[in-house]
Write a protein that holds these residues in place. Sequence first.
Motif, PDB file in Angstrom:
ATOM      1  N   LEU A 190       0.835  -1.209   0.000  1.00 63.10           N
ATOM      2  CA  LEU A 190       0.000   0.000   0.000  1.00 63.10           C
ATOM      3  C   LEU A 190       0.869   1.258   0.000  1.00 63.10           C
ATOM      4  CD1 LEU A 190      -2.802  -1.006   2.551  1.00 63.10           C
ATOM      5  CD2 LEU A 190      -3.027  -0.828   0.062  1.00 63.10           C
ATOM      6  N   ALA A 191       1.966   1.191   0.762  1.00 67.65           N
ATOM      7  CA  ALA A 191       2.884   2.344   0.793  1.00 67.65           C
ATOM      8  C   ALA A 191       3.511   2.555  -0.586  1.00 67.65           C
ATOM      9  CB  ALA A 191       3.955   2.136   1.856  1.00 67.65           C
ATOM     10  N   GLU A 192       3.885   1.464  -1.236  1.00 67.03           N
ATOM     11  CA  GLU A 192       4.438   1.571  -2.600  1.00 67.03           C
ATOM     12  C   GLU A 192       3.395   2.164  -3.558  1.00 67.03           C
ATOM     13  OE1 GLU A 192       7.483  -2.280  -2.399  1.00 67.03           O
ATOM     14  OE2 GLU A 192       5.596  -2.445  -3.477  1.00 67.03           O
ATOM     15  N   GLY A 193       2.128   1.882  -3.257  1.00 65.68           N
ATOM     16  CA  GLY A 193       1.043   2.417  -4.093  1.00 65.68           C
ATOM     17  C   GLY A 193       0.642   3.834  -3.721  1.00 65.68           C
ATOM     18  N   GLY A 194       1.372   4.444  -2.793  1.00 67.90           N
ATOM     19  CA  GLY A 194       1.161   5.863  -2.512  1.00 67.90           C
ATOM     20  C   GLY A 194       0.335   6.168  -1.276  1.00 67.90           C
ATOM     21  N   PHE A 195      -0.078   5.133  -0.547  1.00 69.53           N
ATOM     22  CA  PHE A 195      -0.865   5.382   0.664  1.00 69.53           C
ATOM     23  C   PHE A 195       0.040   5.742   1.839  1.00 69.53           C
ATOM     24  CE2 PHE A 195      -5.448   3.952   0.643  1.00 69.53           C
ATOM     25  CZ  PHE A 195      -5.587   3.931  -0.736  1.00 69.53           C
ATOM     26  N   ASP A 196      -0.511   6.561   2.710  1.00 64.70           N
ATOM     27  CA  ASP A 196       0.090   6.838   4.008  1.00 64.70           C
ATOM     28  C   ASP A 196      -0.403   5.712   4.930  1.00 64.70           C
ATOM     29  OD1 ASP A 196       0.818   7.836   6.430  1.00 64.70           O
ATOM     30  OD2 ASP A 196      -0.483   9.588   6.372  1.00 64.70           O
ATOM     31  N   THR A 197       0.505   4.875   5.460  1.00 66.46           N
ATOM     32  CA  THR A 197       0.070   3.655   6.142  1.00 66.46           C
ATOM     33  C   THR A 197       0.440   3.630   7.626  1.00 66.46           C
ATOM     34  OG1 THR A 197       2.122   2.478   5.641  1.00 66.46           O
ATOM     35  CG2 THR A 197       0.338   2.276   4.032  1.00 66.46           C
ATOM     36  N   THR A 198      -0.412   2.988   8.399  1.00 65.32           N
ATOM     37  CA  THR A 198      -0.147   2.737   9.819  1.00 65.32           C
ATOM     38  C   THR A 198      -0.445   1.269  10.096  1.00 65.32           C
ATOM     39  OG1 THR A 198      -0.934   4.969  10.335  1.00 65.32           O
ATOM     40  CG2 THR A 198      -0.719   3.448  12.185  1.00 65.32           C
ATOM     41  N   LEU A 199       0.502   0.593  10.732  1.00 64.49           N
ATOM     42  CA  LEU A 199       0.340  -0.825  11.070  1.00 64.49           C
ATOM     43  C   LEU A 199       0.132  -0.943  12.575  1.00 64.49           C
ATOM     44  CD1 LEU A 199       0.844  -3.805   9.855  1.00 64.49           C
ATOM     45  CD2 LEU A 199       3.125  -3.552  10.829  1.00 64.49           C
ATOM     46  N   LEU A 200      -0.945  -1.578  12.974  1.00 63.67           N
ATOM     47  CA  LEU A 200      -1.241  -1.678  14.416  1.00 63.67           C
ATOM     48  C   LEU A 200      -1.803  -3.046  14.769  1.00 63.67           C
ATOM     49  CD1 LEU A 200      -3.276   1.604  15.166  1.00 63.67           C
ATOM     50  CD2 LEU A 200      -0.960   1.099  15.953  1.00 63.67           C
ATOM     51  N   ARG A 201      -1.361  -3.586  15.902  1.00 62.36           N
ATOM     52  CA  ARG A 201      -2.058  -4.746  16.461  1.00 62.36           C
ATOM     53  C   ARG A 201      -3.392  -4.255  17.017  1.00 62.36           C
ATOM     54  NH1 ARG A 201       1.298  -9.165  17.293  1.00 62.36           N
ATOM     55  NH2 ARG A 201       3.439  -8.665  16.786  1.00 62.36           N
ATOM     56  N   VAL A 202      -4.405  -5.111  16.978  1.00 64.95           N
ATOM     57  CA  VAL A 202      -5.704  -4.646  17.493  1.00 64.95           C
ATOM     58  C   VAL A 202      -5.571  -4.200  18.960  1.00 64.95           C
ATOM     59  CG1 VAL A 202      -7.153  -5.965  15.883  1.00 64.95           C
ATOM     60  CG2 VAL A 202      -6.532  -6.975  18.055  1.00 64.95           C
ATOM     61  N   GLN A 203      -4.653  -4.828  19.687  1.00 65.17           N
ATOM     62  CA  GLN A 203      -4.459  -4.465  21.093  1.00 65.17           C
ATOM     63  C   GLN A 203      -3.989  -3.015  21.243  1.00 65.17           C
ATOM     64  OE1 GLN A 203      -3.313  -7.161  19.388  1.00 65.17           O
ATOM     65  NE2 GLN A 203      -2.313  -8.621  20.744  1.00 65.17           N
ATOM     66  N   GLU A 204      -3.432  -2.462  20.170  1.00 64.86           N
ATOM     67  CA  GLU A 204      -2.902  -1.088  20.232  1.00 64.86           C
ATOM     68  C   GLU A 204      -3.867  -0.082  19.606  1.00 64.86           C
ATOM     69  OE1 GLU A 204       1.776  -2.202  19.229  1.00 64.86           O
ATOM     70  OE2 GLU A 204       0.345  -1.919  17.590  1.00 64.86           O
ATOM     71  N   ALA A 205      -5.022  -0.585  19.147  1.00 68.72           N
ATOM     72  CA  ALA A 205      -5.858   0.248  18.275  1.00 68.72           C
ATOM     73  C   ALA A 205      -7.195   0.621  18.898  1.00 68.72           C
ATOM     74  CB  ALA A 205      -6.081  -0.484  16.941  1.00 68.72           C
ATOM     75  N   GLU A 206      -7.253   0.587  20.230  1.00 66.31           N
ATOM     76  CA  GLU A 206      -8.529   0.884  20.890  1.00 66.31           C
ATOM     77  C   GLU A 206      -9.060   2.268  20.544  1.00 66.31           C
ATOM     78  OE1 GLU A 206      -8.931   0.352  25.252  1.00 66.31           O
ATOM     79  OE2 GLU A 206      -8.041  -1.608  24.781  1.00 66.31           O
ATOM     80  N   GLU A 207      -8.158   3.231  20.502  1.00 63.26           N
ATOM     81  CA  GLU A 207      -8.582   4.617  20.293  1.00 63.26           C
ATOM     82  C   GLU A 207      -8.731   4.991  18.819  1.00 63.26           C
ATOM     83  OE1 GLU A 207      -9.447   6.448  22.894  1.00 63.26           O
ATOM     84  OE2 GLU A 207      -8.916   4.683  24.104  1.00 63.26           O
ATOM     85  N   MET A 208      -8.316   4.092  17.953  1.00 62.55           N
ATOM     86  CA  MET A 208      -8.268   4.406  16.529  1.00 62.55           C
ATOM     87  C   MET A 208      -9.687   4.532  15.948  1.00 62.55           C
ATOM     88  SD  MET A 208      -7.725   3.204  13.187  1.00 62.55           S
ATOM     89  CE  MET A 208      -8.451   1.688  13.689  1.00 62.55           C
ATOM     90  N   ASP A 209      -9.910   5.588  15.166  1.00 69.96           N
ATOM     91  CA  ASP A 209     -11.219   5.786  14.542  1.00 69.96           C
ATOM     92  C   ASP A 209     -11.167   5.260  13.108  1.00 69.96           C
ATOM     93  OD1 ASP A 209     -13.616   6.633  13.540  1.00 69.96           O
ATOM     94  OD2 ASP A 209     -13.399   8.726  14.167  1.00 69.96           O
TER      95      ASP A 209
END
Length: 186
Positions: A34-53
């Motif tokens: 995805l990064a190679e395709g131009g996206f700004d990417t974030t990789l997270l374990r679900v355990q770290e993603a509680e606050e993520m919208d």
Amino acid sequence: MNQERGRKVKKAVILFWSQTGNTEKVAKSIQTGLAEGGFDTTLLRVQEAEEMDFYDSDLVCIGAPSYSWHPPKPVDDYLKAKFNKYKKEGRVKINAPKIPGKNALVFCTYSGPHTGIREAVPVGKYLGQFFEHLGFTVVDEWYVLSEFHGSEENSTLGRMGNIKGLPSAEDLKRIRESARNLASRL
Ligand SMILES: Cc1cc2nc3c(=O)[nH]c(=O)nc-3n(C[C@H](O)[C@H](O)[C@H](O)COP(=O)(O)O)c2cc1C
């Protein structure tokens, strides 16, 4: 504003849960593609993603292994908690209208010792439903055959034969390329 050829750079988050590393490898390959395709990417374990919208991203990727043809409990608990929060906020609408530009990609690693890919498909469909209910378009489901670490029997004598060493470097390369192609289509 972050811009590329006059267009706003799209955001992807790759969420995953992984006990023995297979799903993590796939998640990382998706991130790279995805990064190679131009996206700004974030990789997270679900355990770290509680606050993520979820709605902050143009593409939410979510991956889990198949455990008795279900997602592992922490993944199920995570998605249910998110879903209940969004429901309270009125974001779960009758008819689940699609929100333009909001996409989800589902991926599942599995070993298929008993019935093959049919042990993984229910996981992919189930994960996808959370996002479809929230107005996301599920653009694809990727199922990745993977070694059953810790079980020689399930890695060599099952329906899928000898699956040791999977996902292979070649598999991961293909996943990376598919992610890059997906980025170019969205
Ligand atoms: C407790 C447990 C239950 C599993 N149940 C299944 C199953 O029902 N069907 C299947 O295809 N694979 C099953 N597997 C294999 C995993 O889905 C597979 O190895 C997966 O790639 C592991 O992902 P991970 O390395 O990211 O943790 C199971 C593995 C474990 C540890």
